[in-house]
Design a protein around this motif. Structure first.
Motif, short mmCIF file in Angstrom:
data_model
loop_
_atom_site.label_atom_id
_atom_site.label_comp_id
_atom_site.label_asym_id
_atom_site.label_seq_id
_atom_site.Cartn_x
_atom_site.Cartn_y
_atom_site.Cartn_z
N GLN A 654 45.59 112.79 -25.33
CA GLN A 654 45.24 113.25 -23.99
C GLN A 654 44.06 112.47 -23.43
OE1 GLN A 654 46.73 115.23 -22.04
NE2 GLN A 654 48.14 116.44 -23.29
N GLU A 686 56.32 123.49 -15.52
CA GLU A 686 55.35 122.76 -16.34
C GLU A 686 55.26 123.36 -17.74
OE1 GLU A 686 53.71 120.10 -15.71
OE2 GLU A 686 54.02 119.82 -13.56
N ASP A 687 54.94 122.52 -18.71
CA ASP A 687 54.74 122.96 -20.08
C ASP A 687 53.31 123.48 -20.21
OD1 ASP A 687 54.79 123.45 -22.73
OD2 ASP A 687 55.22 121.40 -23.37
N GLU A 688 53.17 124.79 -20.44
CA GLU A 688 51.84 125.41 -20.50
C GLU A 688 51.18 125.26 -21.86
OE1 GLU A 688 50.46 126.44 -17.87
OE2 GLU A 688 52.20 126.43 -16.53
N ARG A 689 51.91 124.78 -22.83
CA ARG A 689 51.33 124.65 -24.17
C ARG A 689 50.26 123.57 -24.21
NH1 ARG A 689 56.60 123.53 -27.58
NH2 ARG A 689 56.90 122.20 -25.73
N LYS A 690 49.23 123.82 -24.99
CA LYS A 690 48.16 122.82 -25.14
C LYS A 690 48.51 121.86 -26.26
CE LYS A 690 44.37 125.72 -23.45
NZ LYS A 690 43.03 126.27 -23.76
N ARG A 691 48.39 120.57 -25.96
CA ARG A 691 48.73 119.55 -26.95
C ARG A 691 47.59 118.55 -27.06
NH1 ARG A 691 55.01 117.78 -25.94
NH2 ARG A 691 55.92 119.85 -25.74
N GLU A 694 50.67 113.34 -25.97
CA GLU A 694 51.95 113.43 -25.27
C GLU A 694 52.94 112.44 -25.87
OE1 GLU A 694 52.59 115.67 -23.22
OE2 GLU A 694 50.81 116.23 -22.08
N ASP A 711 59.05 116.01 -23.71
CA ASP A 711 58.60 117.00 -24.69
C ASP A 711 58.72 116.48 -26.12
OD1 ASP A 711 58.18 118.56 -22.52
OD2 ASP A 711 59.68 120.09 -23.01
#
Length: 755
Positions: A654, A686-691, A694, A711
């Motif tokens: 990120q 949107e993908d709300e998961r924290k990563r 990417e 994803d």
């Protein structure tokens, strides 16, 4: 169509192609006796075939060509450029007649006139007298004598130039505008626009094919008109004719009925009837479209589009008063304005455009598609089918063993062995079926010598064409797609790349330019290269043109590398040519090349050195039946991208993603690459998961690198794509669908359209 006639059509095409190739060889080397014999043999065989089916005009035309060749073979005449032009015109006419025979089993109405005109032209090219027809008009201009008095009155008592302009069906792809060309005829006295033949059914109508011919009379001298039509000399014929003065009072005594019958378009017979029926069908279709259900916003947009189409139809029919009535209905307030407009359109369809035919027209059957297959490949296919039948025979045995309670381990082993055998045979069978569709690239190379010869003569540039790799094989669909881009590249090389003889001499180059087209297989695909030793592409000029057209800012253009600047030529509407010709200059050719190649899952590369030359490289898959995709997962669904466009896959932290306002980018190999998110492109949540990072797919869109956030990465897959149908066909961002081995559905994306 009988089997014998089908064979005649197929063999006639092959004979005409062989004759064309032999004629080009003979023109390059007039001493090539083998070329003379090949050409003579092809024409002689074709003459016999046409005589078998009692096609007198066709036989007469081919016989005239045969006589000309006998004069060349016997040394009574030399193979000049003019004679070669006449013989090529004869072969083109024969090819057009064969196409017509396949559809209607009959020659065109003017076949005899055309054959006599070609015969006279060949005689003139050999130095003999040019015959005219029995009437007052020269051969090929009998229509002048058939003009109604009302039309002849416009040129009565004058010596004028008659113009017969028959545009090529694909003239629009060459940048031609036949109507605009006719509008520029000086001292135009008469212009008749006629269908070149019977109109096809509405369902088969192709708006990108020219189906008209033009007949005109002009008071300008023949030399001036020759200069006007210099870009299409093979499509126009000019003749000086004397129009006799009318008997005093003849024109004034013409009745309204006779004047109506004398107007252009009123005496076109069946062709005019087809035109009227087409206009009627189009107006009815607009009424149907307007009545389709939809929201108020959709109905309003549909109403505006229907009004535009109806105005154009009525204008083309010369029905200005009815167009005004249509406008009044559209503007008047009404309880149900849509229904009122539908009623108006239906009444217009029943008006002057609707002509009741004496007998229903028989729609032309679509041309049959023939594919010749080697007997050896068919034998291999049959052998594999036999093996598959034998392998299938083991399945009932295994089923019986399972019913009798055979041990699970032994049963599993038997199933694995049967699966292995069947899987191997199916793989070989798939390969054999694909090879049935493989054809040599010589199919698309064969028209190039004629194209180069004709274009080089028109431009006054001596060019030698070098072809190699014609034996390289590719899927028939790939060859169909490759044909048009290849023609664009060759025309561009001749018009833009190759210099005039004077400039080449000044630059120390040979006066004869070299144009090379070669093909080979590489990494499971097909590569076609088109290169020339011309002036090359000036990257600075391309930058300036892009800035002047607003495609880039001056700062963006200055930041481009040389390779990136060269790829600007693929932008729609961008051309470095100062003028527009019938060959190039409109800025659509290179964009069409890139679009066609990328739709086939390939890519275009360009390299150029100013003063040395340019090379275009087309990289295409071997077949389109089976497509190799890189699959990814996004929002729980599977999506695929062509392997040829994917340059890499990586995990990007990120912290490495740079953000500026609403745009994101990432650095890849010391270059800043725009970063896009597939969820946003497809309007997914949107993908709300924290990563911490990417999954980024790197793709190359015509030289422009793009990073795409997905994803998750999945495996590569070889799939059979099925195109979208019905309403889904309008979704241009999707290339098609495929079903994977586990039953899941895969959507193949067209990323360029999504962007």
């Amino acid at each position: 169509m009988s089997a014998l006639f089908e064979q005649f059509v197929l063999e006639s095409r092959e004979l005409l192609e062989a004759a064309g190739a032999a004629l080009l060889r003979l023109e390059r080397d007039p001493t090539d006796k083998a070329a003379v014999n090949d050409l003579f043999r092809a024409l002689h065989t074709l003459k016999g075939a046409t005589a078998l089916f009692d096609m007198a005009p066709f036989t007469r035309m081919v016989h005239a060509g045969e006589d000309a060749l006998m004069a060349v073979r016997d040394g009574r005449a030399a193979m000049t450029g003019d004679l070669a032009d006449r013989l090529l015109e004869l072969l083109d006419t024969g090819a057009a007649w064969v196409d017509g025979l396949e559809l209607s089993q009959s020659l065109p109405d003017d076949a005899d006139t055309r054959a006599r005109a070609l015969e006279a032209g060949l005689r003139a090219a050999l130095g003999g007298p040019s015959e005219t027809m029995d009437g007052g008009a020269p051969a090929g201009f009998a229509w002048v004598d058939d003009l109604p008095e009302a039309d002849r009155a416009k040129a009565a008592g004058r010596t004028v130039t008659a113009i017969a302009y028959d545009p090529a069906e694909d003239c629009f792809f060459a940048g031609d505008d036949p109507l605009d060309l006719c509008r520029r005829i000086p001292d135009l006295l008469l212009l008749r626009i006629e269908p070149a033949g019977a109109w096809p059914p509405l369902s088969d109508f192709d708006p990108y094919r020219c189906g008209l011919r033009f007949r005109a009379l002009s008071g300008a001298p023949k030399d001036e008109l020759t200069r006007l039509f210099r870009g299409v000399p093979d499509q126009v014929a000019l003749a000086t004719v004397a129009i006799p003065a009318l008997v005093a009072g003849t024109a004034s005594r013409a009745t309204p009925a006779s004047l109506a019958s004398a107007t252009p378009g009123a005496n076109l017979g069946a062709a005019n009837l087809a035109t009227a029926n087409l206009a009627t069908a189009m107006l009815r279709e607009q009424a149907r479209i307007l009545g389709l259900p939809g929201s108020d916003e959709e109905t309003a947009a549909r109403r505006a589009a229907v009004l535009r189409a109806a105005r154009n139809i009525l204008a083309a029919e010369g029905r200005g008063a009815e167009a005004a009535a249509l406008e009044r209905v559209a503007e008047e307030p009404s309880e149900d304005p849509v229904r009122a407009l539908i009623r108006c359109l239906e009444s217009l369809a029943d008006g002057p455009a609707a002509v009741t035919p004496a007998s229903p027209a028989v729609p032309a059957s679509p041309a049959r598609r023939a594919l010749r297959v080697d007997a050896e490949r068919m034998d291999r296919l049959m052998a594999l089918v036999a093996e598959l039948v034998v392998a299938k025979g083991s399945l009932p045995y295994l089923a019986r063993e399972a019913q009798e309670g055979r041990s699970a381990d032994a049963l599993a082993q038997g199933i694995k062995e049967a699966h292995g055998r069947i899987d191997s045979i199916v793989g070989d069978l798939q390969d054999a079926v694909l090879r049935l569709r493989l054809l040599p690239l010589s199919r698309v190379f064969d028209p190039l010598p004629r194209l180069v010869r004709d274009t080089a003569r028109r431009l006054g540039k001596p060019v030698e064409l070098h072809l190699s790799g014609g034996e390289t094989e590719a899927d028939k669909d790939i060859l169909d797609i490759l044909g048009e881009p290849l023609l664009h590249l060759v025309r561009n090389a001749l018009d833009h790349g190759v210099e005039t003889p004077e400039r080449r001499r000044a630059a120390g180059k040979p006066e004869v330019a070299a144009l090379r087209v070669q093909a080979f297989q590489d990494s499971g695909g097909v590569v076609v290269e088109v290169s020339d030793d011309g002036a090359g592409i000036d990257a600075a000029a391309v930058r300036r043109k892009a800035v002047s057209q607003g495609a880039l800012t001056a700062e963006q253009a200055a930041a481009l590398t040389e390779a990136e600047a060269l790829r600007l030529i693929f932008l729609p509407g961008l051309s470095t040519s100062d003028g527009v010709s019938d060959l190039s200059g409109r800025g659509v050719g290179m964009d069409a090349v890139r679009g066609a190649v990328e739709r086939a899952g390939g890519r275009v590369e360009v390299a150029s050195t100013p003063g040395v030359g340019t090379r275009f490289r087309l990289v295409l898959p071997l077949t389109m039946m089976v497509t190799r995709l890189v699959t990814v997962e996004t929002a729980g669904a599977l999506y695929g991208f062509p392997v040829t466009l994917v340059t890499g896959m990586r995990r990007v932290p990120q912290a490495a993603i740079r953000r500026m306002k609403h745009a994101e980018s990432v650095v890849v190999q010391d270059a800043v690459v725009p970063l896009l998110r597939l969820r946003r492109l497809l309007n997914l949540p949107e993908d709300e998961r924290k990563r911490g990072g990417e999954a980024v797919l790197l793709v190359d869109l015509g030289g422009q690198p793009v990073a795409l956030v997905v994803d998750a990465f999945r495996e590569r897959a070889e799939v059979v794509l099925k195109p979208m149908t019905g309403l889904l066909a309008r979704l241009r961002g999707y290339a098609g669908t495929a079903v994977l081995g586990d039953g899941r559905l895969l959507l193949a994306l067209n990323l360029r359209e999504l962007l």
